[in-house]
Enzyme design. Structure first.
Site, PDB file in Angstrom:
ATOM      1  N   ASN A 203       0.849  -1.189   0.000  1.00 42.47           N
ATOM      2  CA  ASN A 203       0.000   0.000   0.000  1.00 42.47           C
ATOM      3  C   ASN A 203       0.891   1.248   0.000  1.00 42.47           C
ATOM      4  OD1 ASN A 203       0.840   0.451   2.693  1.00 42.47           O
ATOM      5  ND2 ASN A 203      -0.928  -0.637   3.524  1.00 42.47           N
ATOM      6  N   GLU A 206       3.399   1.417   2.924  1.00 44.33           N
ATOM      7  CA  GLU A 206       4.447   0.402   2.858  1.00 44.33           C
ATOM      8  C   GLU A 206       5.507   0.730   1.817  1.00 44.33           C
ATOM      9  OE1 GLU A 206       1.447  -3.179   4.323  1.00 44.33           O
ATOM     10  OE2 GLU A 206       1.776  -2.786   2.176  1.00 44.33           O
ATOM     11  N   ASP A 273      -5.728  -7.837   1.652  1.00 42.95           N
ATOM     12  CA  ASP A 273      -5.814  -9.285   1.428  1.00 42.95           C
ATOM     13  C   ASP A 273      -6.751  -9.586   0.266  1.00 42.95           C
ATOM     14  OD1 ASP A 273      -4.242  -9.867   3.788  1.00 42.95           O
ATOM     15  OD2 ASP A 273      -6.021  -9.386   4.961  1.00 42.95           O
TER      16      ASP A 273
END
Length: 484
Positions: A203, A206, A273
């Site tokens: 993301n 990150e 996820d």
């Protein structure tokens, strides 16, 4: 879009291996009606409790709900939460679980207390230290056979100790040797341990932390991703940009930015996820990388509209695809003021702008052929559509058969048409002056000298094209036949 929807059944039974940090997500719901006299905190009167798979387990749950066949490798503790997590996995018929019990650590569990729709507090039970060498070797021993069976491998890393550097390196090496795609949903600042992966799905936060770059726009996201692809020998990166959608960056390919599809955002828990799972399943089901990214973006948008860690189904994706298709058709019909700016923007992007016009009353094969020929001559095709009043002046008081709203909707639904503009004048001259097309297309029943705006287009260096006609096709003839 509808083509994507028609192919979602390919998801069924596609074999995926997921390795990573399994968690149990517990939700305790209730109502808050007062503040505690003991401390300035709300008192939650509990009403119900639910539990679901979290972490790598959420990726597994999404894969299962989309129809995949999944093998999962993970670690649990010798505790009640471990038993409950095992039971949840057993209730997913397409999942085969390889759960290793580590008596030295608890099952990772996150308990959320929710008053109404407001999360009040989260309580975590975990040990994020690396798993023991014994458990590590047991996981490594499982990898060769499981990777051989799988079409795609997902490493779901939540930094809870399961995906050690040795396990990550071994999984990537085995996948590369077997010619399998391996997708990593990463965590932490050290992305070097993912070197050689096919896809990373970080993301915004990150990838910012991993590269030391503040990602404030798409250009910076692309630059950071290309640096990682080069340095880590990655195949591609799908950057999850929250409200800005996702961006797919591949080596030696132009970046593809897919805008967000979210209607409402209730909870972003586990959305990453869902994106990774959908990407994996789509790639395993022979969708192109562009199509897989589009489906992953849509799935992520659906799941953030749900409360708590949630999964998405094929039916939900199908409905969203069809809804988006209707909305895209509506957005193709624009006003004259808008189209001038759009055409200018396209030209700045190096795209060739085409223009054709007509009444397009009862769409027939001749119209379809004209529009297709026009689109082959340009990158973006704008269609000028005579308004109802304009059509009556040109064709007579009984025309058009279909009103301008219907005619514009039908034209906008065609893949060859990029924009539709309704004009009220008898000719599209003012519209042509506004659009300044690079290519002007009309049927071969006209000569170039008869085409409105041809001299203007040739004057600014454009081209006039006469499209071949389809024999025996005209709206007037069709109406005459219907009247008999």
């Amino acid at each position: 879009m509808s083509d994507l929807a028609s192919r979602l059944d390919r998801f069924v039974n596609s074999q995926i291996l997921c390795v990573g940090d399994l968690m149990l997500d517990r939700y305790i719901y209730g109502q808050v009606e007062r503040i505690s006299p003991e401390a300035p905190i709300p008192v939650l009167l509990t009403q119900r409790e639910t539990m679901t798979l979290g972490g790598a387990g959420n990726a597994v749950h999404n894969l299962a709900s989309l129809g995949g066949k999944i093998s999962v490798i993970g670690v649990i503790g010798k505790d009640q939460a471990g038993k409950e997590l095992t039971e949840v996995l057993k209730n997913l018929p397409t999942v085969t679980a390889h759960l290793l019990t580590d008596t030295s650590r608890p099952t990772t569990q996150k308990t959320r207390y929710i008053g109404g729709f407001q999360q009040l507090i989260r309580v975590d039970y975990e040990n994020s230290k690396p798993i023991s060498a014994e458990i590590e070797q047991k996981i490594i021993a499982l990898l060769p056979a499981e990777i051989k069976k799988a079409k795609i491998v997902i490493l779901s890393d939540y930094n809870k100790g399961v995906l050690t550097p040795k396990i990550i390196a071994k999984a990537i090496s085995l996948a590369q040797k077997a010619g399998k795609i391996i997708i990593v949903d990463p965590k932490g600042r050290d992305f070097w341990r993912y070197s050689g992966a096919s896809y990373l799905t970080p993301n915004r936060k990150e990838i910012s932390e991993a590269t030391g770059t503040q990602i404030t726009d798409i250009e910076k996201a692309e630059k950071a991703a290309r640096g990682l692809i080069h340095d880590l020998s990655l195949g591609a990166i799908l950057v999850k940009l929250g409200a800005d959608g996702v961006c797919l960056i591949r080596k030696d390919e132009p970046a593809i930015h897919l805008h967000t599809k979210a209607r409402e955002v209730f909870d972003v828990s586990g959305a990453g996820d869902t994106v990774a799972a959908t990407l994996a399943l789509a790639l395993a089901s022979d969708f192109s990388p562009e199509e897989a990214a589009e489906l992953a973006n849509i799935a992520g948008a659906i799941v953030v509209g749900k409360v708590g860690t949630a999964s998405v189904t094929r039916d939900e994706i199908t409905r969203r695809l069809l809804q988006d298709e209707v909305r895209e058709v509506e957005e193709k019909v624009v006003g004259a003021a808008t189209i001038a700016d759009t055409a200018k923007r396209w030209r700045k992007q190096g795209l060739k702008v085409g223009f054709t016009n007509g009444c397009f009353d009862l769409l027939h094969p001749g119209h379809i052929s004209l529009l297709h020929q026009a689109k082959t001559k340009c990158d973006k095709l704008i269609v000028g559509l005579n308004s109802d009043s304009s059509t009556r002046r040109l064709k007579g008081k009984n025309r058009p058969i279909q009103n301008e709203a219907s005619r514009s909707a039908v034209l906008a639904s065609l893949a060859d048409v990029d924009q539709v503009v309704i004009f009220g004048e008898d000719t599209p001259l003012e519209l042509i002056k506004s659009v300044r097309p690079d290519v002007l297309v009309k049927g071969a029943n006209f000569t170039v000298d008869e085409i409105v705006g041809a001299d203007l287009v040739k004057g600014w260096g454009g081209k006039v094209v006469l499209a071949d006609l389809v024999e025996g096709q005209s709206t007037t003839d069709t109406i005459a036949k219907m009247a008999k």
